[in-house]
Design an enzyme around this catalytic site. Structure first.
Site, short mmCIF file in Angstrom:
data_model
loop_
_atom_site.label_atom_id
_atom_site.label_comp_id
_atom_site.label_asym_id
_atom_site.label_seq_id
_atom_site.Cartn_x
_atom_site.Cartn_y
_atom_site.Cartn_z
N LYS A 1 9.45 16.76 1.81
CA LYS A 1 9.08 16.69 0.09
C LYS A 1 8.91 16.82 -0.32
CE LYS A 1 11.11 12.08 0.52
NZ LYS A 1 10.63 12.23 1.64
N ARG B 1 15.28 4.90 -4.16
CA ARG B 1 14.70 4.62 -2.13
C ARG B 1 15.93 3.96 -2.45
NH1 ARG B 1 9.17 6.85 -1.16
NH2 ARG B 1 8.92 6.42 0.91
N ARG C 1 -0.07 14.72 9.39
CA ARG C 1 -0.28 15.24 8.27
C ARG C 1 -0.94 13.60 8.25
NH1 ARG C 1 4.18 13.24 4.23
NH2 ARG C 1 4.08 11.27 5.07
N ARG D 1 -4.32 8.70 4.74
CA ARG D 1 -3.33 8.13 4.22
C ARG D 1 -3.18 7.21 5.34
NH1 ARG D 1 2.27 10.43 1.49
NH2 ARG D 1 2.86 7.79 2.30
N ARG E 1 8.71 2.37 7.97
CA ARG E 1 8.52 3.73 7.20
C ARG E 1 10.32 4.27 7.47
NH1 ARG E 1 3.90 6.25 6.69
NH2 ARG E 1 4.86 8.14 5.34
P1 AMP Z 1 5.47 8.17 -0.09
O1 AMP Z 1 4.46 9.22 -1.17
O2 AMP Z 1 7.03 8.72 -1.16
O3 AMP Z 1 5.58 8.45 1.38
O4 AMP Z 1 5.28 6.82 -0.22
C1 AMP Z 1 4.52 6.05 -0.15
C2 AMP Z 1 4.46 4.53 -0.01
O5 AMP Z 1 4.58 4.02 -1.62
C3 AMP Z 1 5.86 3.77 0.47
O6 AMP Z 1 5.58 3.77 1.50
C4 AMP Z 1 5.92 2.27 -0.20
O7 AMP Z 1 5.67 2.24 -0.43
C5 AMP Z 1 5.56 3.13 -1.44
N1 AMP Z 1 6.70 3.76 -2.46
C6 AMP Z 1 6.57 4.97 -3.17
N2 AMP Z 1 8.46 5.22 -3.25
C7 AMP Z 1 8.97 4.07 -3.96
C8 AMP Z 1 9.80 4.17 -4.09
N3 AMP Z 1 10.83 4.39 -4.65
N4 AMP Z 1 10.23 2.51 -3.86
C9 AMP Z 1 9.16 1.53 -3.42
N5 AMP Z 1 8.24 1.93 -2.87
C10 AMP Z 1 8.09 3.50 -2.72
#
Ligand code: AMP
Length: 190
Positions: free
Chosen positions: A14, A89, A128, A134, A146
């Site tokens: 994404k 999400r 990654r 991260r 996740r």
């Molecule tokens: P991402 O970079 O999108 O993989 O997000 C990293 C982490 O941020 C996720 O594992 C969640 O803990 C939190 N997070 C990001 N976007 C959301 C969302 N829309 N709703 C809830 N938690 C989020």
């Protein structure tokens, strides 16, 4: 205005495809994961709150995410549109996004879902993790959490957009350019 939800599990690509879409269509990137990481880096209260969820690979509570998105939309007055990356999400977030869109007199053009098999996702996330810094990319149990959270809580969001006739699935395995070409075909029909 183009407002696109880019959807898919962690590791689907994404972030990479968002960058391509943004430069071609001149859109604003709204990645909730990036926004949380920015808060974390700046040590804000919101960052501190989000950290405990992010560290475990769990979702930050809906109301926190929604108010952050509301803020970002309100503070982006001039744009050709948004790419929503990693948001919504949950179905509650999708409903809230529809309300936010209505409040701002705009609409979601469609959702594009990147389809990638689970074993490939895990491999990509581990890869990654070697450079992303991260912690949630580096720990097997966090990666598992996740993906499970995605399947349990996030996948129903696809159905939400499907019911509105706004859902398109794309094969997320292949070259970055090839996948991007498929994405542009969809966007050009909005
Ligand atoms: P991402 O970079 O999108 O993989 O997000 C990293 C982490 O941020 C996720 O594992 C969640 O803990 C939190 N997070 C990001 N976007 C959301 C969302 N829309 N709703 C809830 N938690 C989020």
């Amino acid at each position: 205005m183009l407002n696109i939800v880019l959807f898919g599990p962690p590791g689907a690509g994404k972030g990479t495809q968002s960058e391509n879409i943004i430069s071609k269509y001149n859109l604003t990137h709204l990645s909730t994961g990036d926004l949380f990481r920015k808060h974390l880096g700046e040590g804000t209260e919101l960052g501190k709150l989000a950290r405990k969820y992010m560290d475990e690979g769990r979702l930050v509570p809906d109301e926190v995410v929604i108010s952050m998105v509301d803020d970002k939309i309100a503070n982006t007055p001039e744009t050709n549109g948004f790419i929503f990356d990693g948001f919504p999400r949950t179905v509650a977030q999708a409903e809230a996004l529809d309300r936010l869109m209505e409040k701002n007199n705009i609409k979601i053009s469609g959702m594009i879902a990147l389809d990638v098999a689970e074993d490939i996702l895990k491999e990509r996330i581990r890869e990654r993790g070697k450079t992303s810094g991260r912690t949630d990319d580096q720990d097997e149990s966090k990666i598992e959490t996740r993906i499970r959270v995605y399947l349990d809580e996030t996948l129903p969001v696809a159905e939400y957009y499907e019911k509105q006739g706004k859902f398109t699935k794309i094969n997320g395995v292949g070259t970055i350019e090839g996948i991007f070409a498929d994405i542009t075909k969809v966007i050009d029909q909005y």
